[in-house]
Write an enzyme that holds these catalytic residues in place. Structure first.
Site, mmCIF file in Angstrom:
data_model
loop_
_atom_site.group_PDB
_atom_site.id
_atom_site.type_symbol
_atom_site.label_atom_id
_atom_site.label_comp_id
_atom_site.label_asym_id
_atom_site.label_seq_id
_atom_site.Cartn_x
_atom_site.Cartn_y
_atom_site.Cartn_z
ATOM 1 N N LYS A 177 -11.828 -46.276 -11.047
ATOM 2 C CA LYS A 177 -12.928 -47.093 -10.485
ATOM 3 C C LYS A 177 -13.808 -46.220 -9.587
ATOM 4 C CE LYS A 177 -13.669 -51.185 -7.620
ATOM 5 N NZ LYS A 177 -13.618 -50.760 -6.214
ATOM 6 N N TYR B 112 -8.875 -55.468 -13.955
ATOM 7 C CA TYR B 112 -9.948 -54.516 -13.597
ATOM 8 C C TYR B 112 -11.131 -54.632 -14.556
ATOM 9 C CZ TYR B 112 -8.068 -52.032 -9.604
ATOM 10 O OH TYR B 112 -7.654 -51.697 -8.328
ATOM 11 N N THR C 43 7.989 -42.537 -31.449
ATOM 12 C CA THR C 43 7.386 -41.252 -31.803
ATOM 13 C C THR C 43 8.412 -40.142 -31.574
ATOM 14 O OG1 THR C 43 5.290 -42.111 -30.976
ATOM 15 C CG2 THR C 43 5.399 -39.733 -31.341
ATOM 16 N N GLY D 60 -7.490 -47.397 -9.606
ATOM 17 C CA GLY D 60 -8.311 -47.134 -8.417
ATOM 18 C C GLY D 60 -9.057 -45.808 -8.547
ATOM 19 N N ASP E 241 2.351 -34.958 -12.415
ATOM 20 C CA ASP E 241 3.705 -35.313 -12.838
ATOM 21 C C ASP E 241 4.644 -35.047 -11.658
ATOM 22 O OD1 ASP E 241 4.911 -35.290 -16.100
ATOM 23 O OD2 ASP E 241 6.271 -35.382 -14.391
ATOM 24 N N GLY F 27 5.392 -34.559 -19.563
ATOM 25 C CA GLY F 27 6.356 -35.254 -20.432
ATOM 26 C C GLY F 27 6.147 -34.905 -21.899
ATOM 27 N N PHE F 28 6.880 -35.594 -22.763
ATOM 28 C CA PHE F 28 6.841 -35.317 -24.206
ATOM 29 C C PHE F 28 5.412 -35.478 -24.739
ATOM 30 C CE2 PHE F 28 7.790 -37.727 -28.397
ATOM 31 C CZ PHE F 28 7.512 -36.626 -29.175
ATOM 32 N N ASP G 67 4.209 -38.226 -7.420
ATOM 33 C CA ASP G 67 4.680 -39.481 -8.012
ATOM 34 C C ASP G 67 3.517 -40.473 -7.952
ATOM 35 O OD1 ASP G 67 5.686 -41.995 -8.470
ATOM 36 O OD2 ASP G 67 7.491 -41.719 -7.239
ATOM 37 N N TYR H 200 11.209 -52.060 -18.390
ATOM 38 C CA TYR H 200 10.198 -51.358 -19.197
ATOM 39 C C TYR H 200 9.228 -52.356 -19.835
ATOM 40 C CZ TYR H 200 8.371 -47.759 -22.383
ATOM 41 O OH TYR H 200 7.562 -46.870 -23.057
#
Ligand code: UDP
Length: 349
Positions: free
Chosen positions: A139, A195, A211, A136, A52, A31-32, A77, A181
């Site tokens: 950890k 966690y 940004t 996970g 990605d 991504g960006f 994913d 979002y």
């Protein structure tokens, strides 16, 4: 762009920050922002695993890295489990030959308000299930965990909460058009807290403010304000200001943002902290439109369109914490950052 990558490396070097020989997983690495991180890590000699699913990340952002020995791309994913260092796991796919990860950076998520309408479920999945899955991994490997949260967790704060410090709890609509979002990023932060409490995870949360810079996604279907206005100005199309343009944002150039992120990833003092990384200079959207029109010498007209529902009225970062803990503040002016972004648009659109 290469000059900008070198500039980031130079700034990090001043503080002896290097990720050489570290193995670092970057979700959303195509991504960006993720691809800028990969560029710096690869250049510094880290082993960079870019994960990605290319749903919003772009192959062209990482194509130049594919041949490097210390770069590995995994098309996956992250809202589905993946196990590093396992040869078999009943719940997900396995990458057996990567035995040890030092740092997990969970950056995968779409971030454009236009996509909140089209892809709300995948946004929710990557920030909730994706955060759980990456926690996970961290950890299992006893890795440092780094999460890219957002100024959106503050929702639509009142003027008294501007510039907004990390201690502000937010004013968020849980069932609005932006909730996929805002609320999933908030849930991601809550997963991390859990966690930290239950597994003593060493975690860091950055809240990123608007940004922009080279590689920002552009085109009418993504519709963020900076790329939109630049595209419109360069093509002498109407510049579409939503509302009366008095709503504010604070804009940061990508070089400053990546420098801040990597300082935070590196510094032990940031463990257990939530830190804003953004600009502390506030501009109205109308001012932004005028600045972009001026820089591009455009003949565009500025026109006004309805303000989207729940569009925050004010947004500006309080960066005192970043100054104290990271010895960081942005140094690129709005004009300077826009000029570089516009030059990249001219070459790449
Ligand atoms: N905006 C605008 N015209 C556009 C796109 C966005 O006036 O063509 C406004 C939008 O309503 C918001 C601000 O610009 O007030 C920033 O929008 P952006 O989509 O970049 O992200 P946000 O900061 O809202 O997450």
């Amino acid at each position: 762009m290469n000059e900008d990558i070198q500039e980031i490396i130079k700034r990090l070097k001043k503080e002896n920050i290097s990720f050489e020989n570290k193995t670092i997983l970057v979700t959303g690495g195509a991504g960006f922002l993720g691809s800028w991180i990969c560029d710096v890590l690869v250049e510094q000699g880290a082993y960079c695993i870019c994960l990605d699913n290319l749903s919003s990340g772009r192959p062209e952002n990482i194509r130049h890295l594919m041949e490097k020995d210390n770069f590995r791309f995994i098309n996956h994913d992250i809202s589905y489990p993946i196990y590093f260092g396992f040869s078999f796991h009943p719940l997900g796919i396995c990458i057996a030959d990567i035995k040890k990860i030092d740092i997990v950076m969970h950056m995968a998520s779409r971030a454009s308000p236009f996509e909140f309408k089209q892809e709300p479920i995948s946004i929710l999945r990557s920030n909730t299930l994706g955060t759980l899955n990456t926690l996970g991994i961290a950890k299992f490997h006893n890795a440092i965990f780094f999460y890219t949260s957002t100024s959106e967790v503050y929702g639509n704060p009142p003027k008294e909460a501007i510039p907004t410090p990390e201690s502000y709890f937010g004013h968020v609509n849980p069932v609005g058009p932006r909730s996929c979002y805002d609320e999933s990023k908030r849930a991601g932060e809550a997963f991390i807290k859990a966690y930290e409490l239950q597994h003593k995870m060493r975690a860091k949360i950055v809240r990123i403010f608007n940004t922009s810079g080279p590689r920002i996604r552009h085109g009418p279907e993504f519709g963020r304000v900076v790329p939109n206005f630049i595209h419109q100005a360069l093509h002498d199309e109407d510049i579409t200001v939503f509302g009366d343009g008095s709503q504010t944002r604070s804009f940061i150039y990508v070089v400053d943002e990546i420098e801040g992120i990597l300082k935070m990833v590196h510094k032990d003092e940031a463990i257990g902290e939530v830190i804003n990384l953004g600009n502390n200079k506030e501009y109205s959207i109308l001012e932004l439109a005028r600045v972009i029109k001026d820089i591009t010498n455009s003949n565009s007209k500025i026109v006004f369109k309805p303000l989207p529902i729940d569009d925050p009225l004010y947004r500006c970062a309080n960066i005192e914490k970043a100054k104290n803990i990271l010895n960081w503040e942005p140094t690129t002016s709005l004009e300077e950052g826009l000029k570089k972004t516009i030059a990249w648009f001219k070459d790449n659109e």
